[in-house]
Design a protein around this motif. Sequence first.
Motif, PDB file in Angstrom:
ATOM      1  N   MET A  28      43.670  62.773  42.708  1.00 43.87           N
ATOM      2  CA  MET A  28      44.129  64.017  42.094  1.00 43.87           C
ATOM      3  C   MET A  28      45.603  64.256  42.377  1.00 43.87           C
ATOM      4  O   MET A  28      46.211  65.146  41.781  1.00 43.87           O
ATOM      5  CB  MET A  28      43.275  65.157  42.597  1.00 43.87           C
ATOM      6  CG  MET A  28      41.833  64.933  42.143  1.00 43.87           C
ATOM      7  SD  MET A  28      40.707  66.176  42.686  1.00 43.87           S
ATOM      8  CE  MET A  28      39.205  65.580  41.921  1.00 43.87           C
ATOM      9  N   GLY A  29      46.145  63.474  43.283  1.00 41.55           N
ATOM     10  CA  GLY A  29      47.559  63.594  43.585  1.00 41.55           C
ATOM     11  C   GLY A  29      47.816  64.589  44.699  1.00 41.55           C
ATOM     12  O   GLY A  29      46.899  65.234  45.224  1.00 41.55           O
ATOM     13  N   ILE A  30      49.094  64.713  45.072  1.00 41.21           N
ATOM     14  CA  ILE A  30      49.458  65.577  46.192  1.00 41.21           C
ATOM     15  C   ILE A  30      49.214  67.037  45.827  1.00 41.21           C
ATOM     16  O   ILE A  30      48.600  67.795  46.571  1.00 41.21           O
ATOM     17  CB  ILE A  30      50.936  65.353  46.581  1.00 41.21           C
ATOM     18  CG1 ILE A  30      51.187  63.862  46.885  1.00 41.21           C
ATOM     19  CG2 ILE A  30      51.317  66.237  47.764  1.00 41.21           C
ATOM     20  CD1 ILE A  30      50.316  63.279  47.976  1.00 41.21           C
ATOM     21  N   ALA A  31      49.666  67.450  44.650  1.00 37.02           N
ATOM     22  CA  ALA A  31      49.443  68.841  44.233  1.00 37.02           C
ATOM     23  C   ALA A  31      47.992  69.062  43.825  1.00 37.02           C
ATOM     24  O   ALA A  31      47.384  70.088  44.151  1.00 37.02           O
ATOM     25  CB  ALA A  31      50.387  69.194  43.080  1.00 37.02           C
ATOM     26  N   GLU A  33      45.280  67.585  44.840  1.00 36.19           N
ATOM     27  CA  GLU A  33      44.359  67.615  45.993  1.00 36.19           C
ATOM     28  C   GLU A  33      44.225  69.053  46.527  1.00 36.19           C
ATOM     29  O   GLU A  33      43.142  69.547  46.766  1.00 36.19           O
ATOM     30  CB  GLU A  33      44.893  66.675  47.080  1.00 36.19           C
ATOM     31  CG  GLU A  33      44.022  66.576  48.313  1.00 36.19           C
ATOM     32  CD  GLU A  33      42.898  65.545  48.191  1.00 36.19           C
ATOM     33  OE1 GLU A  33      42.910  64.739  47.227  1.00 36.19           O
ATOM     34  OE2 GLU A  33      42.006  65.568  49.049  1.00 36.19           O
ATOM     35  N   ARG A  61      52.052  71.683  40.227  1.00 33.67           N
ATOM     36  CA  ARG A  61      52.708  70.376  40.241  1.00 33.67           C
ATOM     37  C   ARG A  61      53.564  70.237  41.486  1.00 33.67           C
ATOM     38  O   ARG A  61      54.017  71.220  42.064  1.00 33.67           O
ATOM     39  CB  ARG A  61      53.602  70.217  39.014  1.00 33.67           C
ATOM     40  CG  ARG A  61      52.810  70.320  37.743  1.00 33.67           C
ATOM     41  CD  ARG A  61      53.605  69.803  36.596  1.00 33.67           C
ATOM     42  NE  ARG A  61      53.213  70.492  35.376  1.00 33.67           N
ATOM     43  CZ  ARG A  61      53.841  70.335  34.233  1.00 33.67           C
ATOM     44  NH1 ARG A  61      54.905  69.553  34.162  1.00 33.67           N
ATOM     45  NH2 ARG A  61      53.436  70.979  33.163  1.00 33.67           N
ATOM     46  N   LEU A  62      53.823  69.007  41.833  1.00 35.97           N
ATOM     47  CA  LEU A  62      54.629  68.682  43.008  1.00 35.97           C
ATOM     48  C   LEU A  62      56.115  68.873  42.719  1.00 35.97           C
ATOM     49  O   LEU A  62      56.921  69.018  43.626  1.00 35.97           O
ATOM     50  CB  LEU A  62      54.356  67.232  43.412  1.00 35.97           C
ATOM     51  CG  LEU A  62      54.994  66.689  44.682  1.00 35.97           C
ATOM     52  CD1 LEU A  62      54.506  67.462  45.906  1.00 35.97           C
ATOM     53  CD2 LEU A  62      54.684  65.203  44.840  1.00 35.97           C
ATOM     54  N   TYR A  63      56.454  68.862  41.419  1.00 38.14           N
ATOM     55  CA  TYR A  63      57.867  68.920  41.033  1.00 38.14           C
ATOM     56  C   TYR A  63      57.984  69.767  39.778  1.00 38.14           C
ATOM     57  O   TYR A  63      57.008  69.951  39.037  1.00 38.14           O
ATOM     58  CB  TYR A  63      58.401  67.503  40.741  1.00 38.14           C
ATOM     59  CG  TYR A  63      57.583  66.794  39.699  1.00 38.14           C
ATOM     60  CD1 TYR A  63      57.879  66.937  38.347  1.00 38.14           C
ATOM     61  CD2 TYR A  63      56.459  66.033  40.052  1.00 38.14           C
ATOM     62  CE1 TYR A  63      57.097  66.330  37.377  1.00 38.14           C
ATOM     63  CE2 TYR A  63      55.677  65.430  39.094  1.00 38.14           C
ATOM     64  CZ  TYR A  63      56.005  65.579  37.756  1.00 38.14           C
ATOM     65  OH  TYR A  63      55.222  64.998  36.804  1.00 38.14           O
ATOM     66  N   GLU A  65      59.192  70.018  36.117  1.00 36.79           N
ATOM     67  CA  GLU A  65      59.556  69.029  35.100  1.00 36.79           C
ATOM     68  C   GLU A  65      60.894  69.370  34.438  1.00 36.79           C
ATOM     69  O   GLU A  65      61.518  68.525  33.823  1.00 36.79           O
ATOM     70  CB  GLU A  65      58.464  68.926  34.028  1.00 36.79           C
ATOM     71  CG  GLU A  65      58.321  70.154  33.156  1.00 36.79           C
ATOM     72  CD  GLU A  65      57.272  69.993  32.067  1.00 36.79           C
ATOM     73  OE1 GLU A  65      56.514  69.007  32.106  1.00 36.79           O
ATOM     74  OE2 GLU A  65      57.227  70.848  31.171  1.00 36.79           O
ATOM     75  N   GLN A  66      61.334  70.634  34.609  1.00 37.09           N
ATOM     76  CA  GLN A  66      62.569  71.032  33.938  1.00 37.09           C
ATOM     77  C   GLN A  66      63.807  70.781  34.780  1.00 37.09           C
ATOM     78  O   GLN A  66      64.866  70.456  34.249  1.00 37.09           O
ATOM     79  CB  GLN A  66      62.484  72.500  33.522  1.00 37.09           C
ATOM     80  CG  GLN A  66      61.335  72.738  32.544  1.00 37.09           C
ATOM     81  CD  GLN A  66      61.359  74.119  31.921  1.00 37.09           C
ATOM     82  OE1 GLN A  66      62.378  74.804  31.928  1.00 37.09           O
ATOM     83  NE2 GLN A  66      60.240  74.529  31.361  1.00 37.09           N
ATOM     84  N   PHE A  68      63.451  69.200  38.131  1.00 35.26           N
ATOM     85  CA  PHE A  68      63.120  68.120  39.047  1.00 35.26           C
ATOM     86  C   PHE A  68      63.075  68.552  40.509  1.00 35.26           C
ATOM     87  O   PHE A  68      63.019  67.712  41.397  1.00 35.26           O
ATOM     88  CB  PHE A  68      64.091  66.944  38.882  1.00 35.26           C
ATOM     89  CG  PHE A  68      63.424  65.698  38.354  1.00 35.26           C
ATOM     90  CD1 PHE A  68      62.322  65.779  37.514  1.00 35.26           C
ATOM     91  CD2 PHE A  68      63.895  64.433  38.686  1.00 35.26           C
ATOM     92  CE1 PHE A  68      61.713  64.632  37.011  1.00 35.26           C
ATOM     93  CE2 PHE A  68      63.288  63.279  38.197  1.00 35.26           C
ATOM     94  CZ  PHE A  68      62.199  63.382  37.360  1.00 35.26           C
ATOM     95  N   HIS A  70      61.609  69.751  44.022  1.00 35.57           N
ATOM     96  CA  HIS A  70      60.336  69.620  44.738  1.00 35.57           C
ATOM     97  C   HIS A  70      59.736  71.012  44.894  1.00 35.57           C
ATOM     98  O   HIS A  70      60.409  71.924  45.382  1.00 35.57           O
ATOM     99  CB  HIS A  70      60.595  68.983  46.114  1.00 35.57           C
ATOM    100  CG  HIS A  70      59.367  68.872  46.957  1.00 35.57           C
ATOM    101  ND1 HIS A  70      59.404  68.984  48.330  1.00 35.57           N
ATOM    102  CD2 HIS A  70      58.078  68.664  46.622  1.00 35.57           C
ATOM    103  CE1 HIS A  70      58.175  68.839  48.799  1.00 35.57           C
ATOM    104  NE2 HIS A  70      57.355  68.652  47.792  1.00 35.57           N
TER     105      HIS A  70
END
Lengths: 158, 388
Positions: A28-31, A33, A61-63, A65-66, A68, A70
Amino acid sequence: MSLMYRIQHPRDALVWEGEIPLFSRYTMGIAGERFFREIMENGRLMGTRCPECDLIYVPPRLYCEQCFAHLDEWVEVPSTGQVHTYTIVHADLDGNPLEEPRILAFIHIDGTDGGLVHYLGEVDPDQVCIGMCVEAVFKDKAERKGGILDIAYFRPVG
Amino acid sequence: MGRNRVAIVGAGMTKFVRRAQETAKELAWKAASKALESCELTLDDIDAVVVDTAPDAFDGIHMNAEYLSDGAGGWGKPVIRGYVGGGTGVFAAIQGWYHVASGLFDTVLVVCEEKMSSCQPHPQGAFLTIFDHTTERPLKPNLLWIFALEMNAYMSRYGLSKKDIALVAVKNKRNAADHPAALLGDPDITVEDILNTEVLAWPVQRGDVSPISDGAVALVMCAEHVARRVTDKPVWVEGVGWSLDTAYWTNRDLSYPTYVEEAARMAYKMAGITEPRKQIHIAEPYDPFDYKELHHLEGLLLFDKGKAPEATALGITQRDGDLPVCPSGGLLGVGNPIAAAGLMKVAEIFWQLRGEAGARQVPGQPKRGVAQAWGDLMQVGTVIVLGI
């Protein structure tokens, strides 16, 4: 003279039938999870906030998208939202008719810049409308496994 | 043909690991943001994005590059995906090059990602359909067949032993011990260790093969006027080339990669290289298998046919040899997240030419290097020549 050789029936030509024997195991990824653990353990929805762009991402999300950046600012968000659009599904993946039509909606989560696609429940298809206010119905804690199906469906509020 | 000069000004990568918890998007973001930070640019400075991954089936996501494009910085920008199988990583840099060389864009972010751990029960299953569906697939081939047949043809043609070839695996895994992102670095590994690994499809043994890996790599490429403003150490793309052999692997010369020679000749011509053995100082040929490094060194015209093993035994390809080969540690040592592994080779040449390779730095201040990858139906060569 035609440009193609046509066959009328699948067995009119010699064939060999093969398959690609694969399945996938997706993390599921870092975010993801944390998002799904919060649902499973605490029955609540979380998002991540980008202070630079003033956006709250759901799913988180971890980042950003607009820009970048963290994203490490986690915020609890409401489990309520509005139906942005919906469809009523009458056939399964194989095209067979469903016994009960299912309502699938994109739900914009209140106070955020995102939302979830999910089923609607406790509502008749002819009563659904765009803009309808809905809330998440979480499964009983014992039944939650850590995944999107820990939310049983969304239902109308009020 | 009017072409603008193109520089690489930044590079970044994630660790290569056996199983990443990060999603494909998160891996891509980590590499892309590191590449941007390395040259102090932001997403606002990026005009277009190249996002490449190898087979969608590895990540288990159809349209994988499009799916992870937001992690690669593609939000609201012109985005393109390329795919030439294992050759994809170097091809991504070629795509980045022509985006800028054409004059269409000034600054391009190039991102490659692969997450092979998603693919169960084994990623090689994703390759089964590269075999002809009626003449070969009923025989139940696995991917190693091609490499085993090719390795045997190469060994037989030139009278090579398994030990001659295992020296490559030893060199690269030892080199990788100095790479902070490496999966299989080992400073103490020996030829005996490689020769004692299990036989998978003779003559290929476990130690001859690069590991299944997850990871991402990114580059920032730009036009000369931007490069001059961003850095005082631009690394120029001097030549690019790629070529495909016949799709019938039964009709190829399995002991010599003609497709690599054709791609290399194209790149060398563009770079004005007439004597590659003198003019190229460092090489990162594609080494998913140890014999392939030797194969590709010959295809790159850096050694005579059948002579790369001898040069390896003499230490010429060691990091401190006359022609350092895979100083990064290559796919055998750093790891092989397919598309990302190819772009890692381009990044390594970039770091080496700038003198920024740390413990991996080759001596003698190299001025020109070549990176190469191989893939598609095992018949594509992709080549890029970088210089300062």
